[in-house]
Design a protein around this motif. Structure first.
Motif, PDB file in Angstrom:
ATOM      1  N   TYR A 141      -4.097  10.307  16.853  1.00  0.00           N
ATOM      2  CA  TYR A 141      -4.901  11.534  16.799  1.00  0.00           C
ATOM      3  C   TYR A 141      -6.315  11.299  16.256  1.00  0.00           C
ATOM      4  N   GLY A 142      -6.533  10.152  15.614  1.00  0.00           N
ATOM      5  CA  GLY A 142      -7.860   9.860  15.076  1.00  0.00           C
ATOM      6  C   GLY A 142      -8.055   8.365  14.921  1.00  0.00           C
ATOM      7  N   GLU A 143      -9.287   7.967  14.724  1.00  0.00           N
ATOM      8  CA  GLU A 143      -9.590   6.562  14.478  1.00  0.00           C
ATOM      9  C   GLU A 143      -9.316   6.246  13.018  1.00  0.00           C
ATOM     10  N   PRO A 144      -8.692   5.110  12.720  1.00  0.00           N
ATOM     11  CA  PRO A 144      -8.456   4.760  11.320  1.00  0.00           C
ATOM     12  C   PRO A 144      -9.745   4.709  10.516  1.00  0.00           C
ATOM     13  N   TYR A 145      -9.657   5.176   9.297  1.00  0.00           N
ATOM     14  CA  TYR A 145     -10.772   5.062   8.357  1.00  0.00           C
ATOM     15  C   TYR A 145     -11.003   3.594   8.028  1.00  0.00           C
ATOM     16  N   SER A 146      -9.911   2.875   7.801  1.00  0.00           N
ATOM     17  CA  SER A 146      -9.975   1.453   7.486  1.00  0.00           C
ATOM     18  C   SER A 146      -8.599   0.849   7.723  1.00  0.00           C
ATOM     19  N   LEU A 147      -8.564  -0.434   8.064  1.00  0.00           N
ATOM     20  CA  LEU A 147      -7.306  -1.177   8.109  1.00  0.00           C
ATOM     21  C   LEU A 147      -7.203  -2.148   6.946  1.00  0.00           C
ATOM     22  N   ASP A 148      -8.067  -1.966   5.951  1.00  0.00           N
ATOM     23  CA  ASP A 148      -7.908  -2.634   4.664  1.00  0.00           C
ATOM     24  C   ASP A 148      -6.764  -1.920   3.959  1.00  0.00           C
ATOM     25  N   TYR A 149      -5.700  -2.643   3.635  1.00  0.00           N
ATOM     26  CA  TYR A 149      -4.514  -2.028   3.054  1.00  0.00           C
ATOM     27  C   TYR A 149      -4.830  -1.259   1.772  1.00  0.00           C
ATOM     28  N   THR A 172       5.301 -12.762 -10.837  1.00  0.00           N
ATOM     29  CA  THR A 172       5.817 -11.830 -11.834  1.00  0.00           C
ATOM     30  C   THR A 172       4.742 -10.808 -12.181  1.00  0.00           C
ATOM     31  N   VAL A 173       5.142  -9.557 -12.164  1.00  0.00           N
ATOM     32  CA  VAL A 173       4.258  -8.445 -12.514  1.00  0.00           C
ATOM     33  C   VAL A 173       4.719  -7.865 -13.846  1.00  0.00           C
ATOM     34  N   THR A 174       3.788  -7.731 -14.774  1.00  0.00           N
ATOM     35  CA  THR A 174       4.090  -7.187 -16.101  1.00  0.00           C
ATOM     36  C   THR A 174       3.422  -5.828 -16.247  1.00  0.00           C
ATOM     37  N   THR A 175       4.169  -4.870 -16.778  1.00  0.00           N
ATOM     38  CA  THR A 175       3.633  -3.530 -17.003  1.00  0.00           C
ATOM     39  C   THR A 175       3.600  -3.219 -18.498  1.00  0.00           C
ATOM     40  N   ALA A 176       2.700  -2.328 -18.883  1.00  0.00           N
ATOM     41  CA  ALA A 176       2.534  -1.996 -20.298  1.00  0.00           C
ATOM     42  C   ALA A 176       3.728  -1.228 -20.833  1.00  0.00           C
ATOM     43  N   ILE A 177       4.354  -0.455 -19.965  1.00  0.00           N
ATOM     44  CA  ILE A 177       5.526   0.332 -20.326  1.00  0.00           C
ATOM     45  C   ILE A 177       6.558   0.152 -19.224  1.00  0.00           C
ATOM     46  N   PRO A 178       7.818   0.453 -19.491  1.00  0.00           N
ATOM     47  CA  PRO A 178       8.793   0.432 -18.396  1.00  0.00           C
ATOM     48  C   PRO A 178       8.345   1.401 -17.300  1.00  0.00           C
ATOM     49  N   ASP A 179       8.224   0.902 -16.078  1.00  0.00           N
ATOM     50  CA  ASP A 179       7.665   1.699 -14.983  1.00  0.00           C
ATOM     51  C   ASP A 179       8.593   1.621 -13.774  1.00  0.00           C
ATOM     52  N   SER A 180       9.418   2.651 -13.616  1.00  0.00           N
ATOM     53  CA  SER A 180      10.385   2.666 -12.520  1.00  0.00           C
ATOM     54  C   SER A 180       9.710   2.773 -11.165  1.00  0.00           C
ATOM     55  N   GLN A 181       8.478   3.259 -11.146  1.00  0.00           N
ATOM     56  CA  GLN A 181       7.828   3.550  -9.877  1.00  0.00           C
ATOM     57  C   GLN A 181       7.121   2.353  -9.251  1.00  0.00           C
ATOM     58  N   PHE A 182       6.843   1.327 -10.031  1.00  0.00           N
ATOM     59  CA  PHE A 182       6.076   0.213  -9.480  1.00  0.00           C
ATOM     60  C   PHE A 182       6.790  -0.440  -8.307  1.00  0.00           C
ATOM     61  N   ASN A 183       8.040  -0.852  -8.517  1.00  0.00           N
ATOM     62  CA  ASN A 183       8.753  -1.542  -7.439  1.00  0.00           C
ATOM     63  C   ASN A 183       8.988  -0.630  -6.251  1.00  0.00           C
ATOM     64  N   GLN A 184       9.147   0.674  -6.491  1.00  0.00           N
ATOM     65  CA  GLN A 184       9.340   1.622  -5.392  1.00  0.00           C
ATOM     66  C   GLN A 184       8.133   1.617  -4.454  1.00  0.00           C
ATOM     67  N   GLY A 185       6.950   1.337  -4.999  1.00  0.00           N
ATOM     68  CA  GLY A 185       5.742   1.336  -4.185  1.00  0.00           C
ATOM     69  C   GLY A 185       5.514   0.069  -3.388  1.00  0.00           C
ATOM     70  N   MET A 186       6.354  -0.945  -3.578  1.00  0.00           N
ATOM     71  CA  MET A 186       6.120  -2.223  -2.910  1.00  0.00           C
ATOM     72  C   MET A 186       6.554  -2.229  -1.440  1.00  0.00           C
ATOM     73  N   GLY A 187       7.092  -1.122  -0.947  1.00  0.00           N
ATOM     74  CA  GLY A 187       7.430  -1.033   0.471  1.00  0.00           C
ATOM     75  C   GLY A 187       6.327  -0.418   1.302  1.00  0.00           C
ATOM     76  N   GLY A 188       5.244   0.003   0.661  1.00  0.00           N
ATOM     77  CA  GLY A 188       4.134   0.622   1.368  1.00  0.00           C
ATOM     78  C   GLY A 188       2.882  -0.221   1.297  1.00  0.00           C
ATOM     79  N   SER A 189       1.749   0.422   1.506  1.00  0.00           N
ATOM     80  CA  SER A 189       0.482  -0.303   1.520  1.00  0.00           C
ATOM     81  C   SER A 189       0.193  -0.982   0.193  1.00  0.00           C
ATOM     82  N   ALA A 190       0.705  -0.433  -0.896  1.00  0.00           N
ATOM     83  CA  ALA A 190       0.482  -1.032  -2.212  1.00  0.00           C
ATOM     84  C   ALA A 190       1.115  -2.410  -2.322  1.00  0.00           C
ATOM     85  N   GLY A 191       2.090  -2.716  -1.457  1.00  0.00           N
ATOM     86  CA  GLY A 191       2.757  -4.014  -1.509  1.00  0.00           C
ATOM     87  C   GLY A 191       2.348  -4.972  -0.419  1.00  0.00           C
ATOM     88  N   VAL A 192       1.315  -4.633   0.383  1.00  0.00           N
ATOM     89  CA  VAL A 192       0.887  -5.480   1.502  1.00  0.00           C
ATOM     90  C   VAL A 192       0.315  -6.805   0.996  1.00  0.00           C
TER      91      VAL A 192
END
Length: 549
Positions: A64-72, A172-192
């Motif tokens: 429906y539109g041209e991508p803004y960017s293909l930079d993940y 290995t990724v280290t977080t300042a606090i326990p972060d349940s959401q970090f690994n959940q995001g690795m299936g999207g653009s944040a994990g490319v």
């Protein structure tokens, strides 16, 4: 059916979207209170279309539109990720049923409450033939922390303190606090993962029509003709034989005009398209040149309250507006009845890691806000807001934008508010999601908000105090306390119980006003088959499974 989401050019707070899936199908993830429109058309969810009879030389797909960017780092909307998902891959794979499985990381483990360790898959090549290494992973992930990059996905990394290569094929990724959401995001653009050498070589041109990209997916980006099309070609050295592309080429054509898109599909000039304009679905179903399918969705259509200093700062006025809205009528006019009215900001499709009881509790007892103009007028009067003005921003993007804006303003006027529509360009509308100055003088705007991970906390994390996508700067101390506890909760069901509490608070306080949820429609022409209908097309290499009918 178009939606615009935040595309930040600077560091953001926790971002939006996505979560697990209910192992299967939920009617556009409607709540127990949500009922299909009485005049709703017959439709059902499809998980998989027929298998291809064989390979095909090429097929054409309408975007429906041209991508803004293909930079993940900036791929944060439908038009971008629809293409990128077939070219670039993430550490984890978000599947069509919204489950997460290993991707470029062959395994992953939470090695301590604040560390995630990823074992990088061996034998994977980038499109230029260079091998995937742990150093590439570190370089790719580290860009999200660089303020000069200004990643749209920074919220996934907001608690990260270190990204290190800790072995030959280990990161290995280290977080300042326990972060349940970090690994959940690795299936999207944040994990490319992209080649570190390519990132260094392309610099500011990376991901645009000049620099292109160099990833590991089943297709490689061959050509980007600005304003016209993007062409992908099959990558013959792709590592995952189960997803080896069945088409030698895919050509995406940019078609902003919804009628032109429908006509191109009916004529056979274009073989397929996601996100069909709902007023064209019946035409396509009657055309005899292909099939319309409805897939799992994580998106809800909502009104974002963007000025909590104005009349809508009072929750009584927000509740009054909800009680004045004819949401069934909006669903019928905006989506032709495909979907259901929703009282929550999430769909059940992202509650898949919750137990059945937890999921039921999350959606049970939500206020349904039945239409009651007299009671709504009284609430506005009690709040001292009668005659006060609200401004609804919209843009000429698609039919649902027009319907929602007109219906909302009419509802506001019917309960004693002074309401007007402010029409801006599509680009200016996009800026509402990323530039606070663009929201000045705007009280409400519309979004179709999807989640990019299998966890409903992704949605409600957006509404914490100070988060970038908390556009109205709504704040509730109890909500923040529960959300912070949920982020630090590793057990999926325990976290979902807390998220259910957040869902009930949001339903009561209405920082955003939920309207309806709809399935993800896709048209598949008579030449092709093999697609898995699901909003996961934003991150899963959906084009690889399409072949000859």
């Amino acid at each position: 059916m178009s939606a615009l989401r935040s595309r930040s050019t600077r560091r953001r707070g926790i971002l939006l979207v996505v979560t697990a899936v209910v192992g299967g199908l939920v009617l556009s993830a409607c709540t127990p209170q949500a009922q299909p429109s009485p005049s709703a058309p017959d439709w059902e969810l499809t998980a998989q279309t027929a298998d291809p009879s064989g390979e095909i030389d090429s097929f054409t797909w309408a975007n429906y539109g041209e991508p803004y960017s293909l930079d993940y780092a900036y791929a944060f909307d439908y038009a971008d990720n629809m293409v990128l998902s077939n070219v670039c891959e993430s550490l984890l794979r978000l599947n069509p049923d919204y489950t997460l499985t290993p991707g470029l990381a062959e395994s992953f483990e939470q090695t301590s409450p604040t560390t995630w360790t990823y074992r990088i898959r061996d034998g994977v090549s980038f499109h230029d033939g260079s091998p995937l290494t742990a150093a590439d992973v570190v370089a790719s992930m580290s860009r999200h922390l660089d303020p000069e990059v200004g990643s749209s996905w920074f919220s996934v990394y907001q608690n990260v303190t270190a990204i290190e290569q800790t072995g030959d094929r280990e990161v290995t990724v280290t977080t300042a606090i326990p972060d349940s959401q970090f690994n959940q995001g690795m299936g999207g653009s944040a994990g490319v993962v992209e080649s570190a050498a390519t990132l260094a070589e392309k610099g500011a041109d990376y991901g645009n029509s000049t620099g292109l990209v160099n990833c590991t997916g089943p297709f490689e980006l061959a050509e980007w003709q600005s304003g016209e099309s993007i062409t992908l070609t099959r990558f013959d050295d792709y590592w995952d034989e189960s997803l080896r592309a069945k088409s030698g080429e895919v050509r995406f054509v940019f078609m902003n005009d919804a009628n032109a898109r429908i006509n191109a599909l009916k004529s056979g000039d274009v073989d397929g398209s996601w996100m069909l304009p709902t007023d064209g679905i019946a035409q396509l179903q009657a055309s005899g040149v292909g099939d319309v399918y409805f897939g799992l969705s994580t998106a809800t259509s909502n009104l974002i309250v963007s000025d909590t200093d104005g009349p809508l700062s009072d929750p009584r006025v927000r509740r009054a507006l909800m009680m004045a809205l004819d949401r069934e009528g909006i669903l019928e006019a905006a989506a032709k009845g495909y979907g259901a009215v929703s009282n929550a900001l999430t769909t059940e499709s992202v509650w898949g890691e919750a137990s059945e009881q937890t999921r039921v509790d999350a959606f049970s007892g939500l206020e349904e806000y039945p239409r009651d103009l007299e009671a709504a007028k009284q609430l506005v009067e009690d709040a001292g807001a009668t005659g006060e003005k609200i401004v609804f921003a919209t843009a000429p993007i698609s039919n649902d934008f027009t319907v929602v804006s007109q219906a909302t303003v009419a509802a506001a006027q019917s309960i004693g508010l002074d309401a007007e529509i402010k029409t801006v360009t599509p680009n200016a509308y996009t800026a509402l999601f990323s530039d606070p100055s663009a929201r000045e003088g705007v009280d409400l705007f519309y979004t179709v908000w999807y989640l990019s991970s299998p966890d409903p906390l992704e949605m409600y994390g957006v509404l914490r105090t100070g988060e970038f996508s908390n556009y109205g700067e709504w704040s509730d101390a109890d909500f923040d306390r529960i959300a912070d506890e949920a982020v630090g909760t590793a057990d999926a069901d325990a976290r979902a119980k807390l998220t259910g509490e957040l869902q009930h608070i949001a339903n009561e306080q209405l920082p955003w006003l939920p309207l309806y949820s709809s399935p993800m429609p896709v048209f598949v022409g008579e030449r092709i088959t093999g697609v898995e209908p699901s909003i996961a097309f934003l991150y899963y290499p959906w084009a690889a499974t399409i072949g000859a009918r």
